[in-house]
Design an enzyme around this catalytic site. Sequence first.
Site, PDB file in Angstrom:
ATOM      1  N   ASN A 114     -17.692   4.331   6.744  1.00  0.00           N
ATOM      2  CA  ASN A 114     -18.677   3.302   7.126  1.00  0.00           C
ATOM      3  C   ASN A 114     -18.673   3.165   8.659  1.00  0.00           C
ATOM      4  O   ASN A 114     -18.460   2.101   9.223  1.00  0.00           O
ATOM      5  CB  ASN A 114     -18.364   1.958   6.448  1.00  0.00           C
ATOM      6  CG  ASN A 114     -19.534   0.995   6.583  1.00  0.00           C
ATOM      7  OD1 ASN A 114     -19.387  -0.109   7.051  1.00  0.00           O
ATOM      8  ND2 ASN A 114     -20.719   1.435   6.205  1.00  0.00           N
ATOM      9  N   ARG A 142     -16.486  -4.515   8.332  1.00  0.00           N
ATOM     10  CA  ARG A 142     -16.602  -5.745   7.531  1.00  0.00           C
ATOM     11  C   ARG A 142     -17.717  -6.665   8.029  1.00  0.00           C
ATOM     12  O   ARG A 142     -18.092  -7.594   7.312  1.00  0.00           O
ATOM     13  CB  ARG A 142     -15.254  -6.479   7.478  1.00  0.00           C
ATOM     14  CG  ARG A 142     -14.224  -5.688   6.664  1.00  0.00           C
ATOM     15  CD  ARG A 142     -12.971  -6.465   6.342  1.00  0.00           C
ATOM     16  NE  ARG A 142     -12.169  -5.785   5.340  1.00  0.00           N
ATOM     17  CZ  ARG A 142     -11.116  -5.002   5.581  1.00  0.00           C
ATOM     18  NH1 ARG A 142     -10.732  -4.783   6.829  1.00  0.00           N
ATOM     19  NH2 ARG A 142     -10.456  -4.429   4.592  1.00  0.00           N
ATOM     20  N   SER A 197     -17.126  -3.937  13.457  1.00  0.00           N
ATOM     21  CA  SER A 197     -16.209  -3.758  12.336  1.00  0.00           C
ATOM     22  C   SER A 197     -17.036  -3.415  11.104  1.00  0.00           C
ATOM     23  O   SER A 197     -18.156  -3.928  10.943  1.00  0.00           O
ATOM     24  CB  SER A 197     -15.455  -5.075  12.083  1.00  0.00           C
ATOM     25  OG  SER A 197     -14.893  -5.071  10.787  1.00  0.00           O
ATOM     26  N   LYS A 199      -9.142  -2.879  18.585  1.00  0.00           N
ATOM     27  CA  LYS A 199      -9.494  -4.079  17.821  1.00  0.00           C
ATOM     28  C   LYS A 199      -8.373  -4.415  16.836  1.00  0.00           C
ATOM     29  O   LYS A 199      -8.010  -5.561  16.661  1.00  0.00           O
ATOM     30  CB  LYS A 199     -10.809  -3.899  17.070  1.00  0.00           C
ATOM     31  CG  LYS A 199     -11.173  -5.199  16.332  1.00  0.00           C
ATOM     32  CD  LYS A 199     -12.508  -5.117  15.683  1.00  0.00           C
ATOM     33  CE  LYS A 199     -12.475  -4.365  14.389  1.00  0.00           C
ATOM     34  NZ  LYS A 199     -11.771  -5.051  13.298  1.00  0.00           N
ATOM     35  N   ASP A 200      -7.830  -3.386  16.220  1.00  0.00           N
ATOM     36  CA  ASP A 200      -6.691  -3.570  15.316  1.00  0.00           C
ATOM     37  C   ASP A 200      -5.420  -3.469  16.165  1.00  0.00           C
ATOM     38  O   ASP A 200      -4.665  -2.492  16.073  1.00  0.00           O
ATOM     39  CB  ASP A 200      -6.729  -2.511  14.211  1.00  0.00           C
ATOM     40  CG  ASP A 200      -7.971  -2.659  13.347  1.00  0.00           C
ATOM     41  OD1 ASP A 200      -8.061  -3.638  12.610  1.00  0.00           O
ATOM     42  OD2 ASP A 200      -8.877  -1.801  13.462  1.00  0.00           O
ATOM     43  N   ALA A 206     -20.340   2.306  16.030  1.00  0.00           N
ATOM     44  CA  ALA A 206     -20.136   2.812  17.399  1.00  0.00           C
ATOM     45  C   ALA A 206     -18.665   2.751  17.832  1.00  0.00           C
ATOM     46  O   ALA A 206     -18.237   3.533  18.683  1.00  0.00           O
ATOM     47  CB  ALA A 206     -21.015   2.040  18.377  1.00  0.00           C
ATOM     48  N   GLY A 207     -17.890   1.823  17.254  1.00  0.00           N
ATOM     49  CA  GLY A 207     -16.463   1.744  17.590  1.00  0.00           C
ATOM     50  C   GLY A 207     -15.730   3.008  17.160  1.00  0.00           C
ATOM     51  O   GLY A 207     -14.908   3.558  17.902  1.00  0.00           O
ATOM     52  N   HIS A 208     -16.050   3.488  15.944  1.00  0.00           N
ATOM     53  CA  HIS A 208     -15.427   4.737  15.477  1.00  0.00           C
ATOM     54  C   HIS A 208     -15.888   5.925  16.332  1.00  0.00           C
ATOM     55  O   HIS A 208     -15.102   6.828  16.629  1.00  0.00           O
ATOM     56  CB  HIS A 208     -15.827   5.038  14.025  1.00  0.00           C
ATOM     57  CG  HIS A 208     -15.343   4.031  13.026  1.00  0.00           C
ATOM     58  ND1 HIS A 208     -16.185   3.155  12.391  1.00  0.00           N
ATOM     59  CD2 HIS A 208     -14.109   3.783  12.544  1.00  0.00           C
ATOM     60  CE1 HIS A 208     -15.487   2.416  11.550  1.00  0.00           C
ATOM     61  NE2 HIS A 208     -14.229   2.761  11.619  1.00  0.00           N
ATOM     62  N   GLN A 250      -3.220   0.012   1.330  1.00  0.00           N
ATOM     63  CA  GLN A 250      -3.208  -1.021   2.373  1.00  0.00           C
ATOM     64  C   GLN A 250      -4.066  -2.235   2.020  1.00  0.00           C
ATOM     65  O   GLN A 250      -4.266  -3.109   2.852  1.00  0.00           O
ATOM     66  CB  GLN A 250      -3.622  -0.418   3.720  1.00  0.00           C
ATOM     67  CG  GLN A 250      -5.066   0.001   3.836  1.00  0.00           C
ATOM     68  CD  GLN A 250      -5.336   0.736   5.143  1.00  0.00           C
ATOM     69  OE1 GLN A 250      -4.950   1.881   5.325  1.00  0.00           O
ATOM     70  NE2 GLN A 250      -6.004   0.071   6.079  1.00  0.00           N
TER      71      GLN A 250
HETATM   72  O1  PAF Z   1      -8.017   1.362  10.937  1.00  0.00           O
HETATM   73  C1  PAF Z   1      -8.322   1.915   9.847  1.00  0.00           C
HETATM   74  O2  PAF Z   1      -9.476   2.203   9.567  1.00  0.00           O
HETATM   75  C2  PAF Z   1      -7.210   2.222   8.838  1.00  0.00           C
HETATM   76  O3  PAF Z   1      -6.251   1.214   8.822  1.00  0.00           O
HETATM   77  C3  PAF Z   1      -6.570   3.602   9.051  1.00  0.00           C
HETATM   78  C4  PAF Z   1      -5.854   3.685  10.402  1.00  0.00           C
HETATM   79  C5  PAF Z   1      -7.625   4.683   8.964  1.00  0.00           C
HETATM   80  C6  PAF Z   1      -5.517   3.857   7.958  1.00  0.00           C
HETATM   81  O4  PAF Z   1      -6.086   3.824   6.691  1.00  0.00           O
END
Ligand code: PAF
Length: 282
Positions: A32, A189, A187, A151-152, A35-37, A61
């Site tokens: 999903n 989300r 994000s 961001k994370d 632009a951040g990715h 997770q």
């Molecule tokens: O940041 C994320 O999207 C996830 O936590 C990651 C690093 C791909 C691990 O599943």
Amino acid sequence: MRTLREIADLREALHAVRRRDQRIALVPTMGNLHAGHLALVEAARRQADVVVATIFVNPLQFGPSEDLDAYPRTLADDQTRLEAAGCDLLFVPDTATLYPRGLTDQTQVCVPGVSEGLCGGSRPGHFDGVATVVSMLFNLVQPHLACFGEKDYQQLAVIRKLVTDLHFPIEILGVPIVRAADGLALSSRNGYLSEDERRVAPMLYRTLCQARDALETGEPSEPVLSQANEALRQSGFTPDYLELRARDLGPVTATTREAVLLAAARLGPTRLIDNLLLTLPS
Ligand code: PAF
């Protein structure tokens, strides 16, 4: 860009890359893509010959009441975006490929200290799931470099410690947050937000900015943070945490200058996180 689903195919493709002595960068994602990715892929592109992205919605997770099933899966769009951003190889394993014996018997990686509190406090087991899948991807891809979004912030700290403690010969590159024009951190989300919630969502960033400005002018942290919490509540958020920490996520002491303000808050059913770096006055 080639899309691979099987571990054997990934290993074979990367074996050829390594024989050519090329530098490999890894960009792990859950898809999903926004632009951040793509900023992660572009940063990877600048530093390596071959960029490998992964898309895997990692069940390990997610907590039992979290959004694993609802998490948006948009593979065709993601492939188009990754290719345009310069990705060479995309690895999209399914759950049975990474966890063939199921989740309950899975060997896990735990990164003590930095995984505790903040998001680790409200999402028990989350960072064990992240550390496990990231270790697995590091082992499968064996990249020279891996890119993660700032961001994370806590996730990045967990991964940096993981790499140090397990002696992975991998450079970790943190990539700055990409924001919408109104300040909301991008994000996956954000897509859960209703129109009304989307209008309110940038208040998280604005509240952090106000708190940062006050802290940088030397105002004491306790009243600043409680005012910020109240401002979030008034806007319709249910704050999860709002904390001032040293950049390594240790406590702020009298000598701390380089700090980070971190927040998580729910807006309706959606949990948003954000953070801002700041410098405390001496
Ligand atoms: O940041 C994320 O999207 C996830 O936590 C990651 C690093 C791909 C691990 O599943």
